[in-house]
Write an enzyme that holds these catalytic residues in place. Sequence first.
Site, PDB file in Angstrom:
ATOM      1  N   ARG A  51       0.242  34.147 -17.163  1.00  0.00           N
ATOM      2  CA  ARG A  51      -0.120  35.210 -16.230  1.00  0.00           C
ATOM      3  C   ARG A  51       0.929  36.325 -16.254  1.00  0.00           C
ATOM      4  NH1 ARG A  51      -4.339  37.528 -13.421  1.00  0.00           N
ATOM      5  NH2 ARG A  51      -3.715  38.157 -11.311  1.00  0.00           N
ATOM      6  N   GLU A 105       0.829  -1.201   0.000  1.00  0.00           N
ATOM      7  CA  GLU A 105       0.000   0.000   0.000  1.00  0.00           C
ATOM      8  C   GLU A 105       0.869   1.259   0.000  1.00  0.00           C
ATOM      9  OE1 GLU A 105      -3.727   1.743   2.641  1.00  0.00           O
ATOM     10  OE2 GLU A 105      -2.240   0.473   3.613  1.00  0.00           O
ATOM     11  N   GLN A 145      11.674  34.887  -9.361  1.00  0.00           N
ATOM     12  CA  GLN A 145      12.406  33.763  -8.773  1.00  0.00           C
ATOM     13  C   GLN A 145      11.582  33.032  -7.709  1.00  0.00           C
ATOM     14  OE1 GLN A 145      16.130  34.269  -6.300  1.00  0.00           O
ATOM     15  NE2 GLN A 145      17.065  33.516  -8.200  1.00  0.00           N
TER      16      GLN A 145
END
Length: 374
Positions: free
Chosen positions: A265, A239, A276
């Site tokens: 954007r 798992e 940065q």
Amino acid sequence: MNFEITKEQKQLRKELINFVKAEINDGEHGVFSRDLWNKCAEFGIIGMNIAEEYGGMGLDYETSAILLEALGYACKDSGFVFAITNHLWVCQNIIHEMGSDYLKEKYLPLMTGGDYLGCFAITEVDSGSDVYNMNTTAVWDGENYVLNGNKMFISNAPIADCYVVMANVIDDNNEKKMTAFFVERKWKGVSIGKKIDKMGLGSCPMAELCLNDCKVPKENVILGVNKGMKVANYSLQMERVFEFASHIGAMQRELEECMNYVNERVQFGKKISENQAISHKIADMKMKIELAETYLYKIAWKADHKKNFFLDASIFKLFVSESYVSTCLDALQIHGAYGYTKEYPFEAELRDSLASKIYSGTSEIQRNIIFSLI
């Protein structure tokens, strides 16, 4: 160890991504769909690593890891992915690897075909990671084992048809012997409590599993009496690796969505990718994905070659879960106010990711395991 992906693996990955995008992503987010489950079974996802004689695809663990990563990448509903991987690695795979020929022949075709959806029941109200203190008991009555007890926070419980249940067999000397049982939902004495509402992963519903004088035939004991801890440890290590493989794919999807956004954007006359503070978040995402993917393939190689990877599983689970959460936080931060709205997927992905630091053993438990093994 050779981690180069073959042409066949690349083709399977492509086919799975195309299938999920075309057939699965249009479903209602946060609600489990049996129809979508059946589509996945028809495609073969549900039986990826199971032998062909039982209706599976017979893939090795490395190829399965690649497909699980692709599933997490393509499917936008992390809860549905979790429902699939929960069935695969803590129920179905246990029968495939540890079950008797009787259990394999009777149940694996039903499970790979989508008729039976499974889950793993070990947690109780007063015993999470402290499994030795669980109160569920099994008493031999001369014909069957009679199980009594309640399991709590069981993923898939409300939608499951079968369960791997951990219980303490009480012998004549009143000694407890932890044992794994395969239980069907339709049996008398099995009931499901009220669905537990969660902050995420809605398509993988959770509930209490109640056992009240549930009679289980001896043929449905997995591996043998007093072998429960071996079953549990095997289940948890599988798992912690293969369920978490899908999170790497989800992180890759988030990275790509962030890259598209930061290159479009514009603020203060320049793309925000030129800042940065933004570019470093992207770099950190990529670093975590690459490291997680490399470790995944290493562990898959170990699984295919029957080598021990219990320590690796805890390291991998810890790293991936915390990387997944931080990636989701960074993705939301990069998108600003848009990321915080429900119009965008980032707030839902963040809520889904938070659970990864809890299920399969918390991050704190993983650190304890890692320390104890070194």
